[in-house]
Design a protein around this motif. Structure first.
Motif, PDB file in Angstrom:
ATOM      1  N   ALA A   1     -20.071  72.767 -34.949  1.00 48.31           N
ATOM      2  CA  ALA A   1     -21.703  73.082 -34.587  1.00 48.31           C
ATOM      3  C   ALA A   1     -22.760  71.889 -33.840  1.00 48.31           C
ATOM      4  N   LEU A   2     -22.955  70.598 -34.914  1.00 52.24           N
ATOM      5  CA  LEU A   2     -22.942  69.106 -34.790  1.00 52.24           C
ATOM      6  C   LEU A   2     -22.622  68.965 -33.054  1.00 52.24           C
ATOM      7  N   SER A   3     -21.388  69.160 -32.384  1.00 50.75           N
ATOM      8  CA  SER A   3     -20.796  68.930 -31.450  1.00 50.75           C
ATOM      9  C   SER A   3     -21.729  69.410 -30.579  1.00 50.75           C
ATOM     10  N   HIS A   4     -22.416  70.069 -30.598  1.00 54.74           N
ATOM     11  CA  HIS A   4     -23.071  70.858 -29.537  1.00 54.74           C
ATOM     12  C   HIS A   4     -24.516  70.537 -29.543  1.00 54.74           C
ATOM     13  N   PHE A   5     -24.749  70.024 -30.415  1.00 50.94           N
ATOM     14  CA  PHE A   5     -26.027  69.369 -30.525  1.00 50.94           C
ATOM     15  C   PHE A   5     -27.094  68.182 -29.553  1.00 50.94           C
ATOM     16  N   ASP A   6     -28.290  68.608 -29.159  1.00 47.88           N
ATOM     17  CA  ASP A   6     -28.778  67.951 -28.169  1.00 47.88           C
ATOM     18  C   ASP A   6     -30.036  66.820 -29.108  1.00 47.88           C
ATOM     19  N   ALA A   7     -29.528  65.958 -29.449  1.00 48.70           N
ATOM     20  CA  ALA A   7     -30.488  64.890 -29.971  1.00 48.70           C
ATOM     21  C   ALA A   7     -31.872  65.165 -29.347  1.00 48.70           C
ATOM     22  N   SER A   8     -32.066  65.148 -27.728  1.00 54.12           N
ATOM     23  CA  SER A   8     -33.274  65.277 -27.081  1.00 54.12           C
ATOM     24  C   SER A   8     -34.425  67.156 -27.452  1.00 54.12           C
ATOM     25  N   HIS A   9     -33.407  67.384 -27.991  1.00 53.55           N
ATOM     26  CA  HIS A   9     -33.971  68.831 -28.711  1.00 53.55           C
ATOM     27  C   HIS A   9     -34.188  68.923 -29.873  1.00 53.55           C
ATOM     28  N   ASP A  10     -35.442  69.833 -30.447  1.00 52.52           N
ATOM     29  CA  ASP A  10     -36.110  69.520 -31.986  1.00 52.52           C
ATOM     30  C   ASP A  10     -34.665  70.345 -31.936  1.00 52.52           C
ATOM     31  N   ALA A  11     -34.431  68.999 -33.300  1.00 54.30           N
ATOM     32  CA  ALA A  11     -33.277  69.499 -34.451  1.00 54.30           C
ATOM     33  C   ALA A  11     -34.123  70.601 -35.374  1.00 54.30           C
ATOM     34  N   ARG A  12     -34.896  71.558 -35.300  1.00 52.75           N
ATOM     35  CA  ARG A  12     -35.538  72.497 -35.821  1.00 52.75           C
ATOM     36  C   ARG A  12     -35.145  73.984 -34.815  1.00 52.75           C
ATOM     37  N   SER A  13     -35.008  73.767 -34.315  1.00 50.75           N
ATOM     38  CA  SER A  13     -34.382  74.854 -33.231  1.00 50.75           C
ATOM     39  C   SER A  13     -33.002  75.096 -33.324  1.00 50.75           C
ATOM     40  N   ASN A  14     -32.223  73.671 -33.785  1.00 49.53           N
ATOM     41  CA  ASN A  14     -31.189  74.264 -34.501  1.00 49.53           C
ATOM     42  C   ASN A  14     -30.369  74.728 -34.875  1.00 49.53           C
ATOM     43  N   PRO A  15     -29.164  76.069 -34.021  1.00 47.86           N
ATOM     44  CA  PRO A  15     -28.854  77.840 -34.585  1.00 47.86           C
ATOM     45  C   PRO A  15     -28.217  76.741 -36.366  1.00 47.86           C
ATOM     46  N   LEU A  16     -27.864  75.792 -36.541  1.00 53.13           N
ATOM     47  CA  LEU A  16     -26.899  75.613 -38.248  1.00 53.13           C
ATOM     48  C   LEU A  16     -28.321  75.168 -38.931  1.00 53.13           C
ATOM     49  N   ARG A  17     -29.058  74.801 -38.528  1.00 48.97           N
ATOM     50  CA  ARG A  17     -30.205  74.899 -39.954  1.00 48.97           C
ATOM     51  C   ARG A  17     -29.946  76.734 -40.921  1.00 48.97           C
ATOM     52  N   ASP A  18     -30.193  76.823 -39.650  1.00 47.24           N
ATOM     53  CA  ASP A  18     -29.995  78.714 -40.557  1.00 47.24           C
ATOM     54  C   ASP A  18     -28.926  78.663 -42.047  1.00 47.24           C
ATOM     55  N   GLN A  19     -27.813  77.774 -41.578  1.00 43.88           N
ATOM     56  CA  GLN A  19     -26.958  77.680 -42.918  1.00 43.88           C
ATOM     57  C   GLN A  19     -27.425  76.815 -44.019  1.00 43.88           C
ATOM     58  N   PHE A  20     -28.334  76.268 -43.825  1.00 40.49           N
ATOM     59  CA  PHE A  20     -28.188  76.291 -45.169  1.00 40.49           C
ATOM     60  C   PHE A  20     -29.026  76.741 -45.723  1.00 40.49           C
ATOM     61  N   LEU A  21     -29.265  77.088 -47.459  1.00 40.56           N
ATOM     62  CA  LEU A  21     -30.219  77.193 -47.736  1.00 40.56           C
ATOM     63  C   LEU A  21     -31.587  76.710 -47.734  1.00 40.56           C
ATOM     64  N   ASN A  22     -31.627  75.222 -48.528  1.00 35.54           N
ATOM     65  CA  ASN A  22     -32.639  74.014 -48.599  1.00 35.54           C
ATOM     66  C   ASN A  22     -32.728  73.511 -47.174  1.00 35.54           C
ATOM     67  N   ARG A  23     -33.947  73.981 -46.612  1.00 34.51           N
ATOM     68  CA  ARG A  23     -33.640  73.984 -44.892  1.00 34.51           C
ATOM     69  C   ARG A  23     -34.740  72.859 -44.739  1.00 34.51           C
ATOM     70  N   ASP A  24     -35.533  72.130 -45.764  1.00 31.89           N
ATOM     71  CA  ASP A  24     -36.068  70.699 -46.003  1.00 31.89           C
ATOM     72  C   ASP A  24     -35.061  70.025 -45.802  1.00 31.89           C
ATOM     73  N   ALA A  25     -33.957  70.174 -46.549  1.00 30.07           N
ATOM     74  CA  ALA A  25     -33.248  68.735 -47.015  1.00 30.07           C
ATOM     75  C   ALA A  25     -32.615  68.763 -45.732  1.00 30.07           C
ATOM     76  N   PHE A  26     -32.220  69.443 -45.135  1.00 31.35           N
ATOM     77  CA  PHE A  26     -31.698  70.004 -43.764  1.00 31.35           C
ATOM     78  C   PHE A  26     -32.355  68.921 -42.224  1.00 31.35           C
ATOM     79  N   ASP A  27     -33.385  69.467 -42.688  1.00 35.65           N
ATOM     80  CA  ASP A  27     -34.677  68.594 -41.962  1.00 35.65           C
ATOM     81  C   ASP A  27     -33.973  67.347 -42.089  1.00 35.65           C
ATOM     82  N   THR A  28     -34.914  66.582 -43.625  1.00 28.54           N
ATOM     83  CA  THR A  28     -34.775  65.511 -43.003  1.00 28.54           C
ATOM     84  C   THR A  28     -33.303  64.329 -43.019  1.00 28.54           C
ATOM     85  N   TRP A  29     -31.880  65.190 -43.328  1.00 28.36           N
ATOM     86  CA  TRP A  29     -30.892  64.194 -43.265  1.00 28.36           C
ATOM     87  C   TRP A  29     -30.985  64.376 -41.050  1.00 28.36           C
TER      88      TRP A  29
END
Length: 488
Positions: free
Chosen positions: A372-400
Motif C-alpha cells: 500500500a505504501l508503494s501506491h502512496f503519492d506524497a503530494s496527496h493528503d496522507a490522512r486520505s491514505n486508505p492504509l491509515r484505516d488499518q492502524f488502530l492508533n491513527r494518531d501514531a500513524f499520522d505522526t509517522w
C-alpha cells in the motif's frame, strides 16, 4: 558426482525406495526447460519416464542417466544443542543436471534415517515445492523445486497421511552440518577436501587471497548475513534454523514449518514445536550469526594450519564480528528500497524501526502494508491514505507519515520513479499459510489444480495480476492461526 567426499565414512551409495503407483502433483515447467527437459502442451515432461525417475522407481530417461545415487552424512546443533551425527535421512542425491544437484526428498530410508521412515508427506512436499519457487520469484537465494509426485501409500505422522516425493535442486546441498561433522570426527583431510571443492566450484574469488580458507569463511558468512536480511525484508520465517539446515552457499534450504508474516509481530513463531521462540522472526539474524560461529569452530582446523590455534581464533572472531555490520547494511538497504528511499540518510534506520514498531503494536498485515505504501503519492493528503484505516492508533500513524513525507521530499526522484522501485520490491503475493493449506486440502482429495494455479500466481509476485486479488488477501479469521510443526 558433485559431492566431493565418496568414502564409506562420508556417504551411502544406495537406490531410492520406489514410490508406488506415482502421479504428478506439481511440476515446474519453466525450471524443467532450464534443465533441458522437454515438456508437452500440458507442461509435463514429454518423456513419461521422468515420472518414474522423480518417484525413485527408475534412474534413466531418454536423455539422462543417474548412475550413482547417494545419501550424505552430516551432524549439527538442533535448537542449540549438539545432536551428533545426522545426515540425509530421507533425501537421496540422484546426481548432477545442468549445474544443479538433483535430490529426491522422501525417497526412502538411508543409514542416516535414525528412527524415521524415510518418507515425506504430501502436505509438506507441496509446501516446499510452492515456497521454493515463490522465494526464487522474490529474488531470494534458494534451493529450487522441480516437482512433487504423490502416491496413495500411507505414512503415519500425527495422523495417517499419504506419501510424496519432492524433487529439489541446488548448486550444492553442502551444509554447515557437513563441516561440523568432519570437525567433530577430527578429519582435517575431509574438511580440506570439502573446502577446496567449494573454493574451486563455488567461491573462486577466494582462491587468490592471502588465506583462501579464511576468505572462504568470510564469504560464506557474508552471503548468510545478506540472506537473513532478505528474509526479514519480505517477512519470511524459516522455522528451524538448526546448523544442519544452513546452506554453505547462502541459500534458503529445508523448507519445513516456515511462514510468511500476516499480522506483523516481531516475536512471531511459525513453528509450534519451537516453544521457547528460539527461531522467532526477530531472532533470525542472531541465530544465523550463531550458526556462523558453529561454522567458524568447524573450520578452525583449516585456519590453524597457517596461523596456529590462538591467532586462527582471533582471525575467525574478527571475521565473525563483521556479520552484524553486513547484516545491518543489507537490512537497511532492503527497507530503504521498500520505502522508496533511493538516497541514504542517517535517520533512515530510525524511520524504518519506528514503522515496524507501529506495525507491531497495531498488528497490521506485513506484505499489504508495504504494498500500500508503494501506491502512496506524497503530494496527496496522507490522512486520505486508505492504509491509515488499518492502524488502530491513527494518531501514531499520522505522526509517522509526517516524518515519512518529509523524508520523501528530500528525494530527487519523481513519484513514478519511486513507485516503480517500490512495486518491484514490495510483493503483492506471498505464500501465505492459508493459501498453501487450501491447495493442500484439495490435493489430498486428488484435485491438484490449486497447486498449479497458486504456483503461477507466486511466480509473478510483483505484478498486479487483476482478477486474482483474493490471493493477496490476509487470512480469514478461521484460518489465521494455522500451526505448522517439524513433522513432515
Amino acid at each position: 558426482m558433485a559431492f566431493p567426499l565418496q568414502g564409506e565414512d562420508t556417504c551411502q551409495h544406495l537406490l531410492p525406495t520406489p514410490l508406488p503407483n506415482p502421479y504428478w502433483v506439481g511440476f515446474e515447467s519453466n525450471l524443467a526447460k532450464e534443465l533441458g527437459i522437454t515438456v508437452d502442451a500440458s507442461g509435463l515432461p514429454q518423456d513419461p519416464r521422468w515420472l518414474e525417475v522423480l518417484s525413485g522407481i527408475a534412474l534413466e530417461t531418454h536423455e539422462h542417466t543417474f548412475a550413482d545415487p547417494i545419501a550424505t552424512v552430516y551432524s549439527g546443533h538442533q535448537f542449540g544443542i549438539w545432536a551428533g551425527q545426522l545426515g540425509d535421512g530421507r533425501a537421496i542425491l540422484l546426481g548432477d543436471l545442468r549445474g544443479y544437484e538433483l535430490q529426491l526428498k522422501g525417497s526412502g530410508i538411508t543409514r542416516y534415517s535414525r528412527m524415521g521412515d524415510g518418507r515425506a508427506v504430501l502436505r509438506s512436499s507441496i509446501r516446499e515445492f510452492l515456497c521454493s519457487e515463490a522465494m526464487h520469484a522474490l529474488g531470494v537465494p534458494t534451493s529450487r523445486a522441480l516437482a512433487v509426485t504423490g502416491s496413495k501409500k500411507s505414512v503415519l505422522r500425527e495422523s495417517l497421511e499419504t506419501a510424496a516425493v519432492c524433487t529439489r535442486l541446488a548448486p550444492s546441498f553442502i551444509r554447515v552440518g557437513h563441516f561440523e561433522h568432519f570437525a567433530a570426527a577430527r578429519s582435517t583431510e575431509h574438511l580440506t577436501t570439502m573446502a577446496d571443492y567449494l573454493l574451486t566450484h563455488h567461491y573462486p574469488e577466494c582462491q587468490g587471497t592471502d588465506d583462501p580458507y579464511l576468505a572462504l569463511f568470510a564469504a560464506i558468512s557474508e552471503r548468510t548475513a545478506k540472506l537473513v536480511a532478505h528474509w526479514q525484508a519480505i517477512g519470511f520465517c524459516h522455522g528451524v534454523l538448526n546448523s544442519d539446515n544452513i546452506s554453505i552457499l547462502g541459500l534458503t534450504i529445508d523448507y519445513g514449518p516456515f511462514g510468511f508474516l500476516d499480522r506483523f509481530q516481531m516475536d512471531h513463531i511459525c513453528n509450534h514445536s519451537d516453544g521457547q521462540g528460539r527461531y522467532a522472526y526477530q531472532r533470525q539474524p542472531q541465530i544465523m550469526h550463531w550458526n556462523m560461529a558453529c561454522l567458524a569452530g568447524a573450520m578452525l582446523p583449516l585456519i590453524e594450519t597457517r596461523y596456529g590455534s590462538e591467532l586462527a581464533q582471533e582471525h575467525l572472531q574478527k571475521t565473525l564480528e563483521e556479520f552484524p555490520e553486513i547484516y545491518r547494511a543489507a537490512w537497511l538497504k532492503h527497507f530503504r528500497t521498500k520505502l522508496g528511499l533511493l538516497t541514504p540518510n542517517p535517520d533512515d534506520t530510525s524511520l524504518v524501526e519506528s514503522l515496524l514498531q507501529l506495525m507491531h503494536h497495531n498488528r497490521v498485515d506485513f506484505t499489504n502494508t508495504f504494498r500500500a505504501l508503494s501506491h502512496f503519492d506524497a503530494s496527496h493528503d496522507a490522512r486520505s491514505n486508505p492504509l491509515r484505516d488499518q492502524f488502530l492508533n491513527r494518531d501514531a500513524f499520522d505522526t509517522w507519515m509526517q516524518s515519512y513525507v518529509a523524508r520523501l521530499k528530500e528525494e530527487k526522484c519523481s513519484h513514478a520513479e519511486r513507485q516503480s522501485h517500490m512495486l518491484a520490491t514490495n510483493p503483492k503475493f506471498v505464500l501465505r499459510n492459508y493459501l498453501a493449506q487450501i491447495a493442500i486440502e484439495k490435493a489430498q482429495n486428488d484435485d491438484f489444480s490449486e497447486v498449479k494455479r497458486l504456483l503461477a500466481v507466486l511466480q509473478d509476485p510483483f505484478s498486479e495480476q487483476p482478477g486474482l486479488e483474493e490471493y493477496a488477501a490476509p487470512p480469514p479469521a478461521a484460518l489465521e492461526h494455522i500451526e505448522v510443526s517439524c513433522s513432515s
